[in-house]
Every structure is written in C-alpha cells, then in structure tokens.
Design a protein around this motif. Structure first.
Motif, PDB file in Angstrom:
ATOM      1  N   PRO A 186      50.908  33.993  44.447  1.00 42.74           N
ATOM      2  CA  PRO A 186      49.917  32.906  44.360  1.00 42.74           C
ATOM      3  C   PRO A 186      49.482  32.691  42.916  1.00 42.74           C
ATOM      4  N   GLU A 187      48.811  31.573  42.676  1.00 47.26           N
ATOM      5  CA  GLU A 187      48.359  31.252  41.320  1.00 47.26           C
ATOM      6  C   GLU A 187      47.390  32.292  40.778  1.00 47.26           C
ATOM      7  N   THR A 188      46.731  32.994  41.674  1.00 43.03           N
ATOM      8  CA  THR A 188      45.736  33.980  41.241  1.00 43.03           C
ATOM      9  C   THR A 188      46.365  35.314  40.829  1.00 43.03           C
ATOM     10  N   PHE A 189      47.664  35.493  41.096  1.00 41.05           N
ATOM     11  CA  PHE A 189      48.278  36.807  40.891  1.00 41.05           C
ATOM     12  C   PHE A 189      48.259  37.246  39.432  1.00 41.05           C
ATOM     13  N   LEU A 190      48.805  36.419  38.539  1.00 39.81           N
ATOM     14  CA  LEU A 190      48.878  36.822  37.133  1.00 39.81           C
ATOM     15  C   LEU A 190      47.499  36.970  36.491  1.00 39.81           C
ATOM     16  N   PRO A 191      46.551  36.053  36.735  1.00 41.61           N
ATOM     17  CA  PRO A 191      45.207  36.272  36.184  1.00 41.61           C
ATOM     18  C   PRO A 191      44.575  37.567  36.692  1.00 41.61           C
ATOM     19  N   GLU A 192      44.772  37.886  37.967  1.00 46.10           N
ATOM     20  CA  GLU A 192      44.218  39.119  38.517  1.00 46.10           C
ATOM     21  C   GLU A 192      44.876  40.339  37.886  1.00 46.10           C
ATOM     22  N   LEU A 193      46.194  40.275  37.710  1.00 41.52           N
ATOM     23  CA  LEU A 193      46.911  41.385  37.077  1.00 41.52           C
ATOM     24  C   LEU A 193      46.432  41.583  35.642  1.00 41.52           C
ATOM     25  N   ARG A 194      46.308  40.501  34.894  1.00 33.97           N
ATOM     26  CA  ARG A 194      45.860  40.594  33.505  1.00 33.97           C
ATOM     27  C   ARG A 194      44.461  41.197  33.428  1.00 33.97           C
ATOM     28  N   SER A 195      43.569  40.763  34.311  1.00 26.57           N
ATOM     29  CA  SER A 195      42.205  41.262  34.309  1.00 26.57           C
ATOM     30  C   SER A 195      42.171  42.751  34.635  1.00 26.57           C
ATOM     31  N   ARG A 196      42.958  43.159  35.617  1.00 28.12           N
ATOM     32  CA  ARG A 196      42.989  44.559  36.020  1.00 28.12           C
ATOM     33  C   ARG A 196      43.546  45.439  34.900  1.00 28.12           C
ATOM     34  N   VAL A 197      44.608  44.968  34.259  1.00 30.52           N
ATOM     35  CA  VAL A 197      45.193  45.723  33.148  1.00 30.52           C
ATOM     36  C   VAL A 197      44.207  45.816  31.992  1.00 30.52           C
ATOM     37  N   ARG A 198      43.550  44.725  31.684  1.00 32.04           N
ATOM     38  CA  ARG A 198      42.596  44.704  30.569  1.00 32.04           C
ATOM     39  C   ARG A 198      41.484  45.730  30.784  1.00 32.04           C
ATOM     40  N   GLU A 199      40.924  45.767  31.990  1.00 29.39           N
ATOM     41  CA  GLU A 199      39.843  46.710  32.260  1.00 29.39           C
ATOM     42  C   GLU A 199      40.341  48.147  32.239  1.00 29.39           C
ATOM     43  N   SER A 200      41.539  48.371  32.760  1.00 32.75           N
ATOM     44  CA  SER A 200      42.117  49.716  32.738  1.00 32.75           C
ATOM     45  C   SER A 200      42.345  50.184  31.305  1.00 32.75           C
ATOM     46  N   PHE A 201      42.870  49.295  30.475  1.00 36.35           N
ATOM     47  CA  PHE A 201      43.116  49.638  29.073  1.00 36.35           C
ATOM     48  C   PHE A 201      41.808  49.946  28.346  1.00 36.35           C
ATOM     49  N   LYS A 202      40.794  49.131  28.586  1.00 37.75           N
ATOM     50  CA  LYS A 202      39.510  49.355  27.910  1.00 37.75           C
ATOM     51  C   LYS A 202      38.920  50.718  28.270  1.00 37.75           C
ATOM     52  N   ARG A 203      39.172  51.163  29.494  1.00 41.03           N
ATOM     53  CA  ARG A 203      38.648  52.462  29.934  1.00 41.03           C
ATOM     54  C   ARG A 203      39.485  53.629  29.418  1.00 41.03           C
ATOM     55  N   SER A 204      40.823  53.461  29.404  1.00 41.10           N
ATOM     56  CA  SER A 204      41.674  54.650  29.302  1.00 41.10           C
ATOM     57  C   SER A 204      42.804  54.613  28.281  1.00 41.10           C
ATOM     58  N   LEU A 205      43.079  53.489  27.650  1.00 42.19           N
ATOM     59  CA  LEU A 205      44.253  53.403  26.792  1.00 42.19           C
ATOM     60  C   LEU A 205      44.127  54.274  25.541  1.00 42.19           C
ATOM     61  N   LYS A 206      45.199  55.000  25.245  1.00 42.90           N
ATOM     62  CA  LYS A 206      45.265  55.840  24.055  1.00 42.90           C
ATOM     63  C   LYS A 206      46.545  55.527  23.273  1.00 42.90           C
TER      64      LYS A 206
END
Length: 225
Positions: A70-90
């Motif tokens: 669906p059209e919401t898939f990529l925006p949702e994926l980007r948002s989820r990745v962004r938040e995960s990276f902000k919390r844990s990316l090294k």
C-alpha cells in the motif's frame, strides 16, 4: 599491503553494514513492516533476500507474490527505521579512526535512500568524512547487483573503475562492484554476520579479500590472526 591494484585512487564505501552497524536494526524494521501488510518474512529471510538492495527490490518481491504494498508501506518503513536508528545506531568499530587515515579520496555508494544515508552518517559522527560525496540507488537506473551505482560514483569522482576499491558487506554489492570492473573487499564485521558465514558468501560472490575488523584494513591477509 595485499592490493589487487597498486594503490587505489578512490575508495567507495557502502553505508549499511560497512560504515554503520545498521543491518540488524533495518532488517527487524522491514520484517515487522512487511508483517503488518500480511507478508510474513523472517529476519533471516530479509537478510538473505534484501541485504544490500533498495526498497524497489522489496516492492517488486511483494508485487510478484500478488501482494502489492500500500501507499503507506514505504513511509511507515522509513519512519520505523528512523526511530530505530535514533535509539540504537552505532558506527562500525574502528571506522572513525580509519577514514582520516585514507590517502585516497573516499565516497559512499548505498542502496539506501539519500535521507537515510545522511541521517546514518550524522547520528554516528561520520558525516564530516564524506561531505556531499554521497551516491544512492535513486540516482541510477538500476540498483545493486547491477554496476550502475558504482560506475556513477566513480564517474562523479572522476576516477577510472580499474583504479577504484569498493568496501561491501553484501553479495549484491560485491557482484555490482565486480561487474563495474572494480576491486572489492568484503567486510563481515557488522553484527548481522555474528551467526552467519559471511566470508564464504562474499568470497563466492567474487570478493578479492574478506576482512572483519576495520583496524585490519591495511594489513596483509597473511599477517592476520
């Protein structure tokens, strides 16, 4: 030094799994987001199917199985990745010390979208080493494993492919670099290779060398323990 070329005039780094330790995080996010639209793909399957590839490969995979995203898939994926990276990316251990030591120019060539690459480098303090020398799959007709992205990066940097060294962590990336006529070293020091035999996979894909510590970047293979 164990080069297949006398000395590179350009070093191209993939981003995810080479500069930043992001693959476990992003694979988890992709598996979860696919599950929400009814496409059950385990983290292990995500790694096998999509490591080093762009989101276009994901949408094509779903469409081929009769489940267009669906059209919401990529925006949702980007948002989820962004938040995960902000919390844990090294950053990958040792990469911050390696980059200033390079005598050749360097750049990034990633299958990820540009805003994700920019975010990843900013969060890990690596942006200063690359400036605007960031090239992504959205800039070319075909992403990895096609050679287009690496050829585009080398052309922008005004360096011949034969004088270019690529650092990659995925089979698709190694395949793309070899198709571009470049020397490629496989890197298996990311956390996504802790329980996988990445050395064999990347060697079989054509990597000229495989190593697992950025501290060993310039060491001869025969002197590695």
């Amino acid at each position: 030094m164990n080069f297949s070329l006398p000395k590179p005039d350009l070093v191209i780094f993939d981003c995810d799994g080479v500069l930043v330790d992001s693959e476990v995080l992003s694979c988890q996010c992709l598996s979860e987001t696919l599950g929400e639209i009814g496409v059950e793909v385990s983290i292990e399957q995500v790694h096998r199917l999509f490591l080093g590839r762009s989101t276009a490969a994901v949408t094509e995979y779903c469409a081929d199985r009769g489940c267009p995203v669906p059209e919401t898939f990529l925006p949702e994926l980007r948002s989820r990745v962004r938040e995960s990276f902000k919390r844990s990316l090294k950053p990958i251990p040792g990469i911050g010390a390696l980059l200033p030591s390079l005598e050749a120019p360097c750049c990034v060539a990633s299958s990820s979208e540009l805003d994700r690459v920019v975010l990843s480098l900013a969060l890990t303090g690596l942006a200063q080493h690359f400036g605007d020398r960031l090239y992504t799959a959205q800039m070319v007709a075909r992403g990895k494993p096609a050679p287009d992205l690496f050829l585009h990066a080398a052309a922008q940097m005004e360096v011949a492919p034969a004088r270019t060294l690529v650092i990659e962590d995925s089979v698709s990336g190694v395949t793309a670099a070899k198709a571009a006529g470049m020397t490629v070293w496989g890197f298996v020091g990311g956390s996504h290779y802790v329980s996988r035999d990445g050395r064999a996979m990347l060697k079989d894909a054509g990597a000229d060398r495989v190593f697992d510590r950025m501290a060993d970047f310039w060491k001869d293979e025969e002197h590695l323990s």
